[in-house]
Design a protein around this motif. Structure first.
Motif, PDB file in Angstrom:
ATOM      1  N   THR A   1      13.931  -1.641  -5.457  1.00 21.23           N
ATOM      2  CA  THR A   1      13.795  -0.262  -5.742  1.00 21.23           C
ATOM      3  C   THR A   1      12.564  -0.107  -6.993  1.00 21.23           C
ATOM      4  N   VAL A   2      11.839   0.695  -7.185  1.00 22.03           N
ATOM      5  CA  VAL A   2      10.785   0.761  -8.375  1.00 22.03           C
ATOM      6  C   VAL A   2      10.555   2.291  -8.623  1.00 22.03           C
ATOM      7  N   THR A   3      10.955   2.710  -9.680  1.00 20.08           N
ATOM      8  CA  THR A   3      10.611   4.237 -10.258  1.00 20.08           C
ATOM      9  C   THR A   3       9.873   4.254 -11.233  1.00 20.08           C
ATOM     10  N   PRO A   4       8.873   5.280 -11.014  1.00 13.32           N
ATOM     11  CA  PRO A   4       8.019   5.553 -12.230  1.00 13.32           C
ATOM     12  C   PRO A   4       8.755   6.173 -13.461  1.00 13.32           C
ATOM     13  N   LEU A   5       8.317   5.556 -14.524  1.00 11.29           N
ATOM     14  CA  LEU A   5       9.042   5.998 -16.060  1.00 11.29           C
ATOM     15  C   LEU A   5       8.037   5.779 -17.054  1.00 11.29           C
TER      16      LEU A   5
ATOM     17  N   ARG B   1       0.977  -1.086   0.004  1.00  4.23           N
ATOM     18  CA  ARG B   1       0.052  -0.036   0.003  1.00  4.23           C
ATOM     19  C   ARG B   1       0.717   1.051  -0.080  1.00  4.23           C
ATOM     20  N   ALA B   2       1.845   1.217   0.830  1.00  2.00           N
ATOM     21  CA  ALA B   2       2.952   2.183   0.861  1.00  2.00           C
ATOM     22  C   ALA B   2       3.603   2.638  -0.436  1.00  2.00           C
ATOM     23  N   MET B   3       3.842   1.542  -1.093  1.00  2.00           N
ATOM     24  CA  MET B   3       4.465   1.121  -2.400  1.00  2.00           C
ATOM     25  C   MET B   3       3.599   2.118  -3.605  1.00  2.00           C
ATOM     26  N   TRP B   4       2.203   1.880  -3.414  1.00  4.65           N
ATOM     27  CA  TRP B   4       1.430   2.439  -4.460  1.00  4.65           C
ATOM     28  C   TRP B   4       1.336   3.959  -4.225  1.00  4.65           C
ATOM     29  N   ASP B   5       1.249   4.323  -2.839  1.00  7.31           N
ATOM     30  CA  ASP B   5       1.038   5.618  -2.481  1.00  7.31           C
ATOM     31  C   ASP B   5       2.035   6.369  -3.121  1.00  7.31           C
ATOM     32  N   TYR B   6       3.628   6.087  -3.018  1.00  8.71           N
ATOM     33  CA  TYR B   6       4.501   6.527  -3.415  1.00  8.71           C
ATOM     34  C   TYR B   6       4.503   6.463  -5.130  1.00  8.71           C
ATOM     35  N   LEU B   7       4.253   5.617  -5.566  1.00 12.97           N
ATOM     36  CA  LEU B   7       4.570   5.495  -7.015  1.00 12.97           C
ATOM     37  C   LEU B   7       3.399   6.410  -7.669  1.00 12.97           C
ATOM     38  N   LEU B   8       2.129   6.184  -7.258  1.00 15.45           N
ATOM     39  CA  LEU B   8       1.102   6.964  -7.870  1.00 15.45           C
ATOM     40  C   LEU B   8       1.288   8.533  -7.581  1.00 15.45           C
ATOM     41  N   ASP B   9       2.181   8.771  -6.734  1.00 16.79           N
ATOM     42  CA  ASP B   9       2.614  10.167  -6.569  1.00 16.79           C
ATOM     43  C   ASP B   9       3.848  10.698  -7.302  1.00 16.79           C
ATOM     44  N   ASP B  10       4.267   9.823  -8.192  1.00 16.42           N
ATOM     45  CA  ASP B  10       5.249   9.690  -9.203  1.00 16.42           C
ATOM     46  C   ASP B  10       6.690   9.946  -8.139  1.00 16.42           C
TER      47      ASP B  10
ATOM     48  N   ALA C   1      11.007   3.389  16.413  1.00 17.97           N
ATOM     49  CA  ALA C   1      12.310   3.035  16.100  1.00 17.97           C
ATOM     50  C   ALA C   1      13.365   3.951  16.062  1.00 17.97           C
ATOM     51  N   GLY C   2      12.711   5.322  16.085  1.00 20.21           N
ATOM     52  CA  GLY C   2      13.609   6.664  15.980  1.00 20.21           C
ATOM     53  C   GLY C   2      13.698   7.193  14.598  1.00 20.21           C
ATOM     54  N   ILE C   3      12.803   6.624  13.697  1.00 20.18           N
ATOM     55  CA  ILE C   3      12.632   7.043  12.146  1.00 20.18           C
ATOM     56  C   ILE C   3      11.537   7.913  11.961  1.00 20.18           C
ATOM     57  N   PRO C   4      11.736   9.028  11.540  1.00 22.42           N
ATOM     58  CA  PRO C   4      10.450   9.931  11.285  1.00 22.42           C
ATOM     59  C   PRO C   4       9.483   9.419  10.375  1.00 22.42           C
ATOM     60  N   ASP C   5       9.827   8.978   9.290  1.00 22.63           N
ATOM     61  CA  ASP C   5       8.814   8.411   8.383  1.00 22.63           C
ATOM     62  C   ASP C   5       9.534   7.415   7.396  1.00 22.63           C
ATOM     63  N   TYR C   6       8.490   7.132   6.730  1.00 25.99           N
ATOM     64  CA  TYR C   6       9.173   5.973   5.428  1.00 25.99           C
ATOM     65  C   TYR C   6      10.145   6.620   4.558  1.00 25.99           C
ATOM     66  N   THR C   7       9.987   7.839   4.244  1.00 21.10           N
ATOM     67  CA  THR C   7      10.879   8.515   3.408  1.00 21.10           C
ATOM     68  C   THR C   7      12.082   8.562   4.062  1.00 21.10           C
ATOM     69  N   ALA C   8      12.184   9.160   5.483  1.00 21.05           N
ATOM     70  CA  ALA C   8      13.607   8.719   5.930  1.00 21.05           C
ATOM     71  C   ALA C   8      14.183   7.418   5.872  1.00 21.05           C
ATOM     72  N   PHE C   9      13.211   6.392   6.054  1.00 21.25           N
ATOM     73  CA  PHE C   9      13.794   4.958   6.089  1.00 21.25           C
ATOM     74  C   PHE C   9      14.496   4.733   4.701  1.00 21.25           C
TER      75      PHE C   9
END
Length: 599
Positions: free
Chosen positions: A113-117, A82-91, A176-184
């Motif tokens: 690693t998945v990159t929109p293209l 679900r996180a993957m699709w949120d990122y990918l559909l946000d390009d 775990a001390g990580i602000p969000d998934y982007t930081a991870f």
């Protein structure tokens, strides 16, 4: 993007193959096992490289056209996808540790690693090298997946359970001390790339490659070096930005502590009798600390922006480094003529597009980093100047206090104020030194060479892809055929079929070799009126066309390796049938045709 579009991307496409049951075994991946695949907007596989086919244990014919979740392992939480699709559909690119299920029921784990293209998605996956980061991810996955299964057992649908699981995943990261998934993601990719380099991951060299493919190998190698240098510079900048963040945080805490001291100064001022130069100085310092705290808050915010921007920039270049590695492996496949090598060139073209896209975005971010670093250095210098005033006054206050009888308030406040001023000045000096180094390291990186290498790789791969496309010609000879001693960038041109007229030919005679029926030939075509009765005024001679050598143009730039013992003493000459002897033919006028020279 509409909710309907996002939901379409999230829902699985109907499976064409029933998934196997996990059998408890695990495949161990090699350091150079790099997976490549592309999908459409819905996640349906369009391309798959040899590593993906081999490790997934699915035939390519099954993979292509199937949804990518054909390899999904049931231990993976739906929240991760679900996180993957949120990122990918946000390009935006997405990265995660993923446990996959092969066709035989075995498990294999990758850093995906998945990159929109180009309206779809490009994925490069490697063996995880950081066991600590993988372990942290697995711990979170286990917690989230357990809850998802409980919710599904209670009647909640899988998509809804995944959505709730995403919230739990975010809380687990924060704990775990990580602000969000982007930081991870920004932590994982550079760390994994550095670990791969340290482990010795390299693209195999092919010194016998020639022509276009040899050039591609050189460009890929130099691009790797350029990206490594850039990753190293960004790594140092990221370290400096993190130091700045820590120091500015300490300065902010110290500034907050000054508030209590300011309150005590105001109370002492109210109790003081008459005018006191020392108390006036302390009152001035109290007012200046308010201005200083405002500057500290401003610098702290700017430093955090710089740190986040540096982390994002380093992430994109590390991702480009993985794409560059896959370009190298594809180039080796082209040189080695591995099975399905024709699929490698189109993959290189797509990877170069992703590289160009990532480098272009990063170049803009680098400009922003330089501006932010310069602003931080300027503001810290302003703070240093502000604190220098009370620091100078402190010396004069101490001189005045030495010859005066001070009140109890002043005797207590003077040492505390003096200590605070010195501590603040020292903190600003430290943060100023780091900020200046950060400013020097944040200068925009010259990416001209990177762009040139990417462009050269893309253009060469496009040519190779066009050359390797199926043609209606006869099948070429095998690469290891003894008749094929060398491959050419282009097939050799056949000798001309027309030879100049012999000396002494009658005036008005046609050129030797002019086809019958051509204008000026004097020889009507058999289909022309009177063609059978027309005399031939002079003999003609047509040079025979050399036989087809069978050299395939699709092998541009590749020459099979031969040991010195296998090399022929001299290149075999082209064999041409001897011309028929006809009058007035004189041999010295027609030197034998030259064999085409290899390039």
């Amino acid at each position: 993007m509409s909710a309907q579009t996002a939901d379409t991307g999230w829902r699985d496409v109907a499976r064409r193959v029933s998934p196997p049951d996990p059998n408890g075994t695990e495949q161990q991946l090699g350091l150079n096992d790099v997976f490549f695949s592309t999908t459409d907007r819905k996640g349906v596989i369009e391309q798959a490289n040899e590593v993906f086919v081999r490790i997934s244990r699915y035939p390519r014919e099954v993979l292509v056209g199937s949804p990518h979740n054909i390899i999904r392992h049931p231990v993976m939480p739906g929240a991760a996808f679900r996180a993957m699709w949120d990122y990918l559909l946000d390009d935006q690119p997405f990265v995660a540790y993923v446990h996959n299920l092969a066709a035989d029921g075995s498990l294999y784990t990758v850093l995906a690693t998945v990159t929109p293209l180009d309206g779809g998605f490009l994925s490069v996956r490697t063996r995880p090298e950081r066991a600590d980061l993988l372990g942290a991810a697995d711990s979170i996955y286990g917690t989230v997946r357990h809850l998802e299964l409980e919710w599904e057992a209670a009647g909640l649908g899988a998509p809804a359970a995944a959505a709730q699981g995403l919230g739990v995943l975010a809380k687990q990261l924060t704990a775990a001390g990580i602000p969000d998934y982007t930081a991870f993601m920004q932590t994982v990719v550079p760390a994994e790339v550095q670990a791969r380099i340290a482990a010795g991951a390299t693209v195999p060299q092919r010194p016998w490659a020639v022509g276009r493919l040899a050039d591609m190998a050189v460009h890929q190698r130099r691009l790797t070096e350029e990206l490594d240098d850039w990753v190293s510079l960004l790594g140092r900048l990221d370290e400096l930005a993190t130091q700045l963040s820590t120091l500015s945080g300490e300065l902010a805490e110290h500034s907050h502590a000054d508030a209590a001291l300011r309150e005590r100064i105001q109370q002492a001022k109210q109790r003081a009798e008459g005018f006191s130069p020392i108390m006036a100085g302390l009152d001035l310092w109290s007012a200046m600390t308010l201005e200083l705290s405002t500057l500290v808050a401003k610098v702290t915010d700017e430093v955090e922006q710089l740190r986040a921007s540096c982390a994002a920039t380093r992430f994109r270049i590390a991702l480009a480094r993985l794409h560059c590695d896959q370009v190298g492996y594809f180039t080796v496949e082209l040189i080695d003529q591995t099975p399905d090598w024709q699929l490698a060139a189109p993959g290189i073209v797509l990877l170069c597009r992703a590289l160009s896209q990532g480098v272009a975005e990063t170049a803009g971010a680098v400009q922003g980093n330089a501006q932010l670093a310069a602003k931080v250095a300027s503001d810290i210098n302003e703070m240093a100047q502000a604190v220098s005033i009370p620091r100078t006054l402190l010396a004069s206050w101490q001189t005045m206090a030495a010859g005066r009888e001070l009140s109890d308030d002043l005797r207590e406040l003077m040492p505390q104020v003096g200590s605070t001023i010195e501590t603040t000045a020292e903190q600003i000096e430290r943060i100023g030194r780091v900020a200046e180094e950060c400013r020097r390291n944040a200068q925009p990186h010259d990416i001209t060479a990177i762009r040139e290498h990417v462009m050269a790789l893309s253009e060469a791969a496009s040519v190779v892809a066009a050359e390797s496309a199926p043609t209606p010609h006869a099948d070429p000879q095998p690469v290891d055929s003894p008749e094929v001693d060398r491959q050419y960038d282009e097939p050799p041109a056949p000798p001309s079929e027309t030879v100049a007229p012999a000396a002494g030919a009658p005036a008005g005679a046609p050129e030797v070799g002019t086809p019958a029926g051509a204008p000026g030939s004097g020889v009507p075509d058999a289909g022309q009126p009177g063609g059978e009765q027309s005399p031939v005024p002079s003999p003609t001679f047509t040079m025979p066309v050399p036989p087809d050598t069978g050299m395939p143009s699709k092998l541009s730039g590749y020459a099979p390796y031969r040991s010195p013992a296998q090399q022929p003493a001299t290149p075999p000459a082209q064999a041409f049938p001897p011309p028929p002897v006809q009058q007035p033919f004189r041999p010295e006028q027609f030197p034998p045709p030259q064999a085409p020279m290899g390039r």
